[in-house]
Design a protein around this motif. Structure first.
Motif, PDB file in Angstrom:
ATOM      1  N   ASP A 148       0.810  -1.222   0.000  1.00 39.42           N
ATOM      2  CA  ASP A 148       0.000   0.000   0.000  1.00 39.42           C
ATOM      3  C   ASP A 148       0.843   1.271   0.000  1.00 39.42           C
ATOM      4  N   LEU A 149       2.155   1.128   0.170  1.00 37.93           N
ATOM      5  CA  LEU A 149       2.985   2.312   0.405  1.00 37.93           C
ATOM      6  C   LEU A 149       2.985   3.280  -0.769  1.00 37.93           C
ATOM      7  N   ARG A 150       3.109   2.749  -1.992  1.00 37.97           N
ATOM      8  CA  ARG A 150       3.198   3.640  -3.155  1.00 37.97           C
ATOM      9  C   ARG A 150       1.957   4.535  -3.255  1.00 37.97           C
ATOM     10  N   GLU A 151       0.812   3.983  -2.892  1.00 35.31           N
ATOM     11  CA  GLU A 151      -0.429   4.766  -2.969  1.00 35.31           C
ATOM     12  C   GLU A 151      -0.564   5.727  -1.798  1.00 35.31           C
ATOM     13  N   GLU A 152      -0.067   5.336  -0.627  1.00 34.01           N
ATOM     14  CA  GLU A 152      -0.291   6.123   0.589  1.00 34.01           C
ATOM     15  C   GLU A 152       0.733   7.239   0.793  1.00 34.01           C
ATOM     16  N   LEU A 163       9.355   7.790   6.169  1.00 34.83           N
ATOM     17  CA  LEU A 163       9.820   6.403   6.242  1.00 34.83           C
ATOM     18  C   LEU A 163      11.244   6.281   5.727  1.00 34.83           C
ATOM     19  N   PHE A 164      12.035   5.426   6.369  1.00 38.47           N
ATOM     20  CA  PHE A 164      13.465   5.291   6.088  1.00 38.47           C
ATOM     21  C   PHE A 164      13.831   3.841   5.816  1.00 38.47           C
ATOM     22  N   LEU A 165      13.753   2.966   6.825  1.00 42.49           N
ATOM     23  CA  LEU A 165      14.119   1.561   6.692  1.00 42.49           C
ATOM     24  C   LEU A 165      12.890   0.667   6.820  1.00 42.49           C
ATOM     25  N   SER A 197      12.370  -6.268   0.215  1.00 41.61           N
ATOM     26  CA  SER A 197      13.219  -5.579  -0.748  1.00 41.61           C
ATOM     27  C   SER A 197      12.385  -4.928  -1.844  1.00 41.61           C
ATOM     28  N   ARG A 198      11.374  -5.641  -2.323  1.00 39.05           N
ATOM     29  CA  ARG A 198      10.496  -5.094  -3.356  1.00 39.05           C
ATOM     30  C   ARG A 198       9.726  -3.879  -2.837  1.00 39.05           C
ATOM     31  N   GLY A 199       9.193  -3.995  -1.602  1.00 39.36           N
ATOM     32  CA  GLY A 199       8.458  -2.876  -1.027  1.00 39.36           C
ATOM     33  C   GLY A 199       9.331  -1.651  -0.850  1.00 39.36           C
ATOM     34  N   ALA A 200      10.576  -1.870  -0.429  1.00 41.68           N
ATOM     35  CA  ALA A 200      11.495  -0.746  -0.245  1.00 41.68           C
ATOM     36  C   ALA A 200      11.848  -0.114  -1.582  1.00 41.68           C
ATOM     37  N   ALA A 203       8.994   2.030  -2.941  1.00 41.00           N
ATOM     38  CA  ALA A 203       8.705   3.244  -2.178  1.00 41.00           C
ATOM     39  C   ALA A 203       9.925   4.127  -1.965  1.00 41.00           C
ATOM     40  N   GLY A 204      11.063   3.758  -2.558  1.00 44.76           N
ATOM     41  CA  GLY A 204      12.270   4.563  -2.401  1.00 44.76           C
ATOM     42  C   GLY A 204      12.878   4.479  -1.019  1.00 44.76           C
ATOM     43  N   LEU A 205      12.758   3.325  -0.365  1.00 41.52           N
ATOM     44  CA  LEU A 205      13.270   3.134   0.993  1.00 41.52           C
ATOM     45  C   LEU A 205      14.440   2.154   0.972  1.00 41.52           C
TER      46      LEU A 205
END
Length: 414
Positions: A148-152, A163-165, A197-200, A203-205
């Motif tokens: 959900d991060l890319r949308e939120e 968000l960082f790590l 890894s994919r989620g980071a 989302a640029g994390l």
């Protein structure tokens, strides 16, 4: 801890680490590493040590507080810890870069932690978003939330840009998943590391693996990091100074190149001298036959091969791990070719393999284009980031690679 004259002893030691012994991100832990009845004192210890040593610490400092997706009282305790740590009157906040939030749940739970930090920034006159937030993925809910991060991120109703790590927490994840193994050991959970890894990446994390508990098994720790890097996960939670040194050096290119030879799905690191790589294994043999061909044996598998066929077989089994110098040389060569108007060039690497006294020359050709160049640049970019942000490591890095290679590595790709 009960019986300890100075319950902040380990914090003081960690705060004074420098060079390759010091982590890029130090996480003073007031959750799992602190007994529940000591957490109030634990916050005080973190404040005291960070206020005293934080200005000189070479990395970032992100304390871990308590939190739980299913427990409002635990979340409130976490908020109280955040308040104490962030209060300018206590003297630590000037040296803190953010906080680590464990046991998060769905994306709404992440937003609750984000809102607490926004409240603290407003209360203490800090710039909105100045406190970063890292979360530990310790549940199926949290794993799904990464989608959900890319949308939120970026919505005006939250400050999730802080968000960082994203950190794997495989022990509690195993508990949450109700997973069991015959030995009671943790499952490998490669899917979780891939998803983190994919989620980071999306989302640029930054994706970080959880702790490797067998602190004496440096080889296993190294192998875990190697597997992680193949997934794009560059960081790992370190528990000891020895693990920190390994974590700081392993992602960087080696100082010398290494030829490897595959036998029975294992890679042997070859001993090379004067350009000859010696394969020493009871499982491998080469014999010249009377007809001028070769008998090549691996285990119980025997093949009679011509000279060309043997070279091809050996090439399929051989790999080369490039050194920092190798990568820099190749990038500089491609940059020069591109400047001359060439879009692609062939790079050749040769060596001589010796097996049972038989020497066979092999050569590997690889086509370099812009995509190959950019892929090779990843470890160099990491080195450049480390060198820029960790001046306390400059002397050790120059001793490892040599001043000339360091200077070239800092210039290539710019």
């Amino acid at each position: 801890m009960d019986g300890e004259e100075d319950s902040a002893k380990m914090l003081r030691s960690a705060a004074q680490l420098r060079g390759l012994q010091a982590p890029d991100v130090w996480v003073p832990d007031n959750e799992d590493a602190t007994a529940p009845n000591m957490r109030e004192e634990g916050v005080g210890n973190i404040i005291e040590v960070v206020a005293e040593h934080g200005a000189e610490f070479p990395g970032e400092i992100h304390p871990r507080v308590v939190w739980h997706r299913d427990s409002p009282s635990t979340r409130y305790q976490g908020f109280q810890q955040l308040q104490e740590l962030a209060d300018p009157a206590n003297g630590a906040i000037d040296h803190l870069d953010g906080f680590v939030i464990p046991e998060v749940g769905d994306i709404d739970d992440w937003k609750k932690a984000d809102e607490f930090l926004t409240i603290l920034e407003h209360e203490y006159g800090l710039e909105t978003g100045s406190l970063s937030m890292s979360v530990i993925i310790e549940s199926g809910e949290a794993e799904l939330a990464m989608g959900d991060l890319r949308e939120e991120i970026g919505k005006p109703s939250n400050n999730l840009e802080r968000l960082f790590l994203l950190v794997d927490g495989e022990v509690d994840y195993t508990k949450d998943m109700r997973a069991m193994t015959p030995t009671g050991e943790l499952p490998a959970w490669p899917e979780l590391r891939h998803n983190t890894s994919r989620g980071a990446s999306a989302a640029g994390l930054i994706a970080i693996d959880g702790p490797y508990d067998d602190i004496r098994d440096i080889e296993g720790y190294h192998e875990r990091m190697t597997a992680n890097r193949a997934k794009g996960m560059l960081g790992i939670w370190s528990l000891t100074p020895g693990q920190v040194i390994e974590a700081n050096t392993a992602p960087l290119p080696p100082d010398t190149g290494q030829w490897r030879f595959e036998v029975d799905d294992r890679e042997l690191e070859l001993d090379g001298a004067d350009g000859t790589q010696v394969v020493t294994s009871e499982r491998v043999s080469v014999d010249e036959t009377a007809s001028g061909s070769y008998r090549f044996t691996v285990g119980d598998d025997h093949q009679e091969l011509s000279d060309a066929e043997l070279r091809e077989e050996l090439l399929d089994r051989t790999a080369y791990v490039p050194s920092m110098t190798d990568i820099v040389d190749s990038m500089e060569e491609f940059e020069a070719a591109k400047e001359a108007g060439k879009g692609a060039i062939a790079m050749t690497r040769s060596t001589t393999l010796e097996i049972d006294g038989v020497e066979i020359e092999i050569s590997k050709d690889r086509m370099w284009d812009e995509a190959t160049y950019l892929a090779a640049q990843t470890p160099i970019t990491l080195f450049q980031d480390v060198y820029e942000n960790r001046p306390d490591q400059h002397e050790e890095l120059e001793e490892l690679y040599g001043e000339n290679i360091v200077e070239r590595a800092l210039s290539v790709g710019q």
